[in-house]
Design a protein around this motif. Structure first.
Motif: not given
Length: 363
Positions: A60-64, A80-84, A88-93
């Motif tokens: 998920a982090h790599a996708c973001a 962004a959905w997978a990141a959250a 477990r994080f909010h991708s501001v970008a």
């Protein structure tokens, strides 16, 4: 289907000399993000086995990171959905990119808009995503028709004269899912009403053997063209959306889900199996034997000119007797997500602790 930290686009059955084998083709950020969502609900050891030592969290982090340079709104929303949910994080970008598109006059695919809403709801526990929630909700609800169905594009006119009235199956299930979640998160009664109406309509139109049809007429709530029937609609996408609706307090469509699942084994169109257990795949779809999607094109034109008008004899001329021997990673990602992500909707309720374990969904 995993290769070098990402997922391919298509696993295709090909004939090599006299033997059949499978060949992985392409690369898809969208499919990788969906795979991350699904894989996040299986045990860590199995995740590492599939991902060469990594986990769904890592994926998920790599996708973001990849999505920050993408121009594909759907890929951005899914990342962004997978990141959250998986990372477990909010991708501001990524949410900044979504705000930019949603607040513009650019036409948006209904599916992408629904994904953006689901992403924003998933990430709100980690950061402020209300602007995306508001913008995506407004866009999505603007496309709702009197029949309860959603068009392919927002606005519908962006699809052109002969396709403005058409919404595909995906254009229905992702709004059902997103709007059911919105109701849980913000007690938006209008959102629940829209999700209920859409779910009721597609369930009423379900085929006699449980087929979830492909193209709908948003004006009168009829079927424009039924085929192809996609396996992922039967085993993952319909159950995912309808179970989310039930978890949000909406109508229980368990019988329609069961009927749709049964089609995987009892499909009247072809005699060959779709579930290939020995290969770990479910073949993609049952389609017509037709040149260049001619039936879909004809049906779009005829129904645009006169609602419900179909050229006679199309089923005899172009029978649905062809299996598409391919499988895509998002299909298996949604399969895992649909049946393992129990409790995700309930945890969107205000004041509910987000880190409670997921549960198996049952019908």
């Amino acid at each position: 289907m995993h290769r070098k930290g990402a997922f391919g686009h298509t696993l295709r059955a090909v004939k090599v000399n006299s033997d059949w084998t499978e060949r992985l083709e392409g690369d898809s950020l969208r499919y990788t993000a969906i795979a991350a969502l699904g894989l996040s609900y299986i045990d860590r050891g199995t995740q590492q086995l599939i991902l060469n030592g990594d986990t769904a969290f890592d994926l998920a982090h790599a996708c973001a990171v990849r999505a920050t340079t993408s121009a594909d709104m759907g890929a951005i929303a899914l990342a962004a959905w997978a990141a959250a949910e998986a990372g477990r994080f909010h991708s501001v970008a990524l949410f900044r990119q979504l705000v930019q598109v949603l607040s513009s006059d650019t036409p948006i695919a209904t599916v992408d808009c629904a994904w953006a809403l689901s992403a924003a709801l998933a990430a709100r526990q980690f950061g402020d995503t209300q602007d995306v929630v508001s913008l995506a909700t407004k866009r999505l609800m603007s496309g709702r028709s009197a029949s309860g169905l959603f068009p392919h594009m927002l606005p519908a006119s962006a699809s052109g004269r002969f396709r403005a009235h058409i919404g595909c199956f995906a254009d229905q299930v992702y709004p059902i899912q997103a709007l059911a979640r919105l109701y849980t998160a913000q007690s938006d009664v209008e959102a629940l009403s829209a999700a209920e109406a859409c779910a009721e309509r597609i369930s009423a139109l379900q085929g006699p053997a449980g087929q979830w049809w492909w193209h709908y007429d948003t004006r009168n709530g009829g079927v424009v063209e039924g085929y192809p029937v996609y396996s992922v609609h039967q085993h993952a996408m319909a159950p995912m959306a309808l179970l989310d609706l039930r978890e949000a307090g909406g109508t229980d469509h368990s019988q329609a889900i069961i009927k749709g699942m049964r089609w995987l084994d009892e499909h009247p169109e072809v005699s060959m199996p779709l579930v290939a257990s020995e290969k770990g795949v479910i073949w993609r779809k049952v389609a017509r034997r037709e040149p260049r999607k001619v039936v879909r094109a004809l049906s779009a034109v005829t129904t645009s000119l006169l609602r419900g008008w179909h050229v006679p004899g199309l089923d005899m001329l172009f029978p649905p007797v062809r299996i598409d021997y391919e499988c895509r990673p998002y299909e298996l990602g949604w399969l895992l997500y649909a049946w393992l992500a129990g409790g995700v909707v309930a945890r969107l309720s205000p004041g509910v602790t987000a880190d409670r374990p997921a549960i198996l969904k049952e019908i």
